[in-house]
Design a protein around this motif. Sequence first.
Motif, short mmCIF file in Angstrom:
data_model
loop_
_atom_site.label_atom_id
_atom_site.label_comp_id
_atom_site.label_asym_id
_atom_site.label_seq_id
_atom_site.Cartn_x
_atom_site.Cartn_y
_atom_site.Cartn_z
N THR A 49 -0.72 -2.94 -5.34
CA THR A 49 -0.61 -1.78 -4.42
C THR A 49 -1.46 -0.56 -5.28
OG1 THR A 49 1.36 -2.83 -3.91
CG2 THR A 49 0.92 -0.68 -2.88
N ARG A 50 -2.01 0.05 -4.22
CA ARG A 50 -2.34 1.54 -4.56
C ARG A 50 -1.69 2.54 -4.59
NH1 ARG A 50 -7.18 0.13 -7.05
NH2 ARG A 50 -7.51 2.39 -7.50
N PRO A 51 -2.11 3.82 -5.13
CA PRO A 51 -1.30 4.88 -4.96
C PRO A 51 -1.14 5.34 -3.40
CG PRO A 51 -2.64 5.22 -6.66
CD PRO A 51 -3.02 3.94 -6.20
N ALA A 52 -2.22 5.27 -2.60
CA ALA A 52 -2.05 5.41 -1.37
C ALA A 52 -1.03 4.73 -0.35
CB ALA A 52 -3.39 5.42 -0.41
N GLY A 53 -0.88 3.38 -0.94
CA GLY A 53 -0.07 2.45 -0.15
C GLY A 53 1.56 2.91 -0.63
N TYR A 54 1.70 3.21 -1.78
CA TYR A 54 2.99 3.84 -2.04
C TYR A 54 3.46 4.96 -1.15
CZ TYR A 54 2.97 0.38 -5.78
OH TYR A 54 3.20 -0.73 -6.60
N ARG A 55 2.49 5.97 -1.14
CA ARG A 55 2.92 7.21 -0.49
C ARG A 55 2.81 6.72 1.17
NH1 ARG A 55 -0.94 9.57 -4.61
NH2 ARG A 55 -2.75 9.03 -3.43
N THR A 56 2.03 6.15 1.72
CA THR A 56 2.25 5.45 3.14
C THR A 56 3.62 4.89 3.42
OG1 THR A 56 -0.06 5.12 3.32
CG2 THR A 56 1.14 4.36 4.94
N ALA A 57 4.07 4.04 2.58
CA ALA A 57 5.31 3.52 2.71
C ALA A 57 6.37 4.68 2.48
CB ALA A 57 5.44 2.47 1.51
N ALA A 58 6.50 5.65 1.53
CA ALA A 58 7.30 6.60 1.60
C ALA A 58 7.33 7.40 2.77
CB ALA A 58 6.85 7.30 0.59
N ARG A 59 6.07 7.65 3.54
CA ARG A 59 6.01 8.33 4.68
C ARG A 59 6.68 7.51 5.64
NH1 ARG A 59 0.66 7.93 8.20
NH2 ARG A 59 1.76 8.63 10.29
N LEU A 77 0.87 -2.62 4.34
CA LEU A 77 0.96 -2.60 5.73
C LEU A 77 2.37 -1.84 6.33
CD1 LEU A 77 0.02 -6.46 6.71
CD2 LEU A 77 -1.27 -4.61 6.48
N CYS A 78 2.14 -1.01 6.94
CA CYS A 78 3.44 0.09 7.60
C CYS A 78 3.12 0.10 9.07
CB CYS A 78 3.60 1.04 6.85
SG CYS A 78 3.72 1.16 4.70
N GLY A 79 4.52 0.18 9.46
CA GLY A 79 4.46 0.57 11.11
C GLY A 79 5.91 0.17 11.72
N PHE A 80 6.06 0.02 12.95
CA PHE A 80 7.17 -0.24 13.61
C PHE A 80 7.13 -1.45 14.35
CE2 PHE A 80 7.20 4.38 12.39
CZ PHE A 80 8.57 4.52 12.21
N GLY A 81 8.06 -2.15 14.78
CA GLY A 81 8.03 -3.39 15.75
C GLY A 81 9.32 -3.63 16.35
N ALA A 82 9.23 -4.37 17.27
CA ALA A 82 10.50 -5.00 18.17
C ALA A 82 11.01 -6.08 17.59
CB ALA A 82 10.03 -4.84 19.76
N HIS A 83 12.23 -6.09 17.22
CA HIS A 83 12.90 -7.48 16.65
C HIS A 83 14.15 -7.75 17.39
CE1 HIS A 83 14.25 -10.68 14.16
NE2 HIS A 83 15.43 -9.99 13.85
N ARG A 84 14.22 -8.65 18.37
CA ARG A 84 15.16 -8.77 19.18
C ARG A 84 15.65 -7.68 19.99
NH1 ARG A 84 18.69 -12.54 14.77
NH2 ARG A 84 17.10 -14.51 14.61
N ALA A 112 11.55 -0.56 11.39
CA ALA A 112 10.23 -0.17 10.73
C ALA A 112 10.14 -1.07 9.55
CB ALA A 112 10.55 1.38 9.98
N TYR A 113 8.68 -1.14 9.25
CA TYR A 113 8.43 -2.24 8.20
C TYR A 113 7.29 -1.61 7.26
CZ TYR A 113 3.97 -2.96 10.83
OH TYR A 113 2.71 -2.87 11.58
N ALA A 114 7.49 -1.94 6.10
CA ALA A 114 6.40 -1.76 4.75
C ALA A 114 6.47 -2.88 4.21
CB ALA A 114 7.03 -0.53 3.90
N ALA A 115 5.31 -3.48 4.18
CA ALA A 115 5.22 -4.93 3.65
C ALA A 115 3.88 -4.85 2.57
CB ALA A 115 4.60 -5.91 4.75
N GLN A 116 4.17 -5.40 1.38
CA GLN A 116 2.94 -5.63 0.40
C GLN A 116 2.07 -7.00 0.56
OE1 GLN A 116 5.66 -5.05 -2.92
NE2 GLN A 116 4.65 -3.34 -3.51
N THR A 117 1.05 -6.78 0.48
CA THR A 117 0.11 -7.89 1.02
C THR A 117 -0.10 -9.15 -0.24
OG1 THR A 117 -1.84 -7.06 0.30
CG2 THR A 117 -1.02 -6.51 2.74
#
Length: 444
Positions: free
Chosen positions: A308-318, A287-294, A299-304
């Motif tokens: 993890t599949r190759p596309a997950g690693y590439r998305t996290a790198a992005r 899970l990747c994205g951006f959020g508001a904390h305080r 930005a966050y990249a979180a394994q579930t």
Amino acid sequence: MADRLRAREFLALLTDDFAELPHPEPDSAPDGPLGWRGYDGSRLRAAERTGEEESVVCGTGLVGGTRAVLIAFEFGYLGGSLGERTGDRLEAAHEHARRYRLPVVPLIATGGSRMQEGMLALTQLQRVARQSVLTRQAGLAQVAVLRDPTTGGGWATLGAGADVVLALPGAQVGFAGSRVRPLAADPAAYTAEAQVAAGAADALVAPEELRTTLARWLRLLTAPSGEPAPVPAALGSAELPATGWDAVRRARAPERPRAEAYLDAYFTERVAIGGDRAGGTDPDGMLCGFGAHRGRTVAYAAQTGRATRPAGYRTAARLIRLADRLGIPALTLVDTPGAANDAEAERQGAGAAIADLFSAVAAARTPVTTLVIGEGGSGGALALAAPGNTWATPDSYFSVIAPELAAAILKRPPHEVQTTADQLRIRPQDLVGLGVIRGVAQSS
């Protein structure tokens, strides 16, 4: 439908104070740079029909509370095609964005390059790409909205080249327009839905939700902060494991809090990026994205908890590279038994994808904070971890490899797996002693 609205009507959906930028003087050559007979007449009829002098309308406006440069294509003007005058306007828009430190929002509806200007029209794509690169290097966000249709060079530069790509449902999206693709081509492959599924676009957004969604994206992407993301509070057990195997057992417990729970507790709002821009997604594993904390963007990249599949690693790198460029701190949550190791994962470039994430984290200038919230299985977990700023929850472990596999590699019988887990020193308190992690996260 909103995606069939005129450029200015579409702009009115997003902002109440749109102000058009001054645009460069148009060329005066009869029938354009190639002397294409009848071109002046075509442009005149297009102007009479649309009220526009070119295929793009560029200006500034507030989207929510964030001022941005907006580039709206007018498809009714020669199919929203790009010519030299279009390039002039796009260049001026990006220059204005860099001068005043504003994000850029292309609202795309185009059939591609303009036939009446030949190669001079096609080379505008290089010009647009150059402007996009300069804006990217300036640390400014680009969020594209794909309308119907988004094809040809407009898709391959302003669209697919943006940091975040939002698409209207049902829009035709693809490099090949409807008149030039193979007769037997499946039309479903040239849709916004297909591009999201292939990881080339981040999300589908209904027209009535676009203003709110775009405002949230712009607000989050224009809030740089040099401070590291605070370590999240541990949500599970506060008691440290007694043995290595106890740590493994607790990390694998189905009731143990997972990434979604941590993200929900940490952020007051968040938006997700989807896809690796190389044909793949891993929504179940990363899970990747951006959020508001305080009040700050993180930005966050979180394994579930899954492999993890190759596309997950590439998305996290992005994600890490985008956060780094925008000056936004990153939070990574480690929780995987390891990288996917099936044959398809190898064909999809597992090793290269993991290497790319290692590189992205290692090269990041923005601070990265990591919390191990469950299983930390081998290099597939370590790739997401911040060197020198990794923490762990009491119900987690981090290991060179899963204890069962370690025993197999050492040619030990199954009954020695638990002993092997102890010898690997994988408990959170062991990891602190080894200097692998900074500390154990506390419960709130």
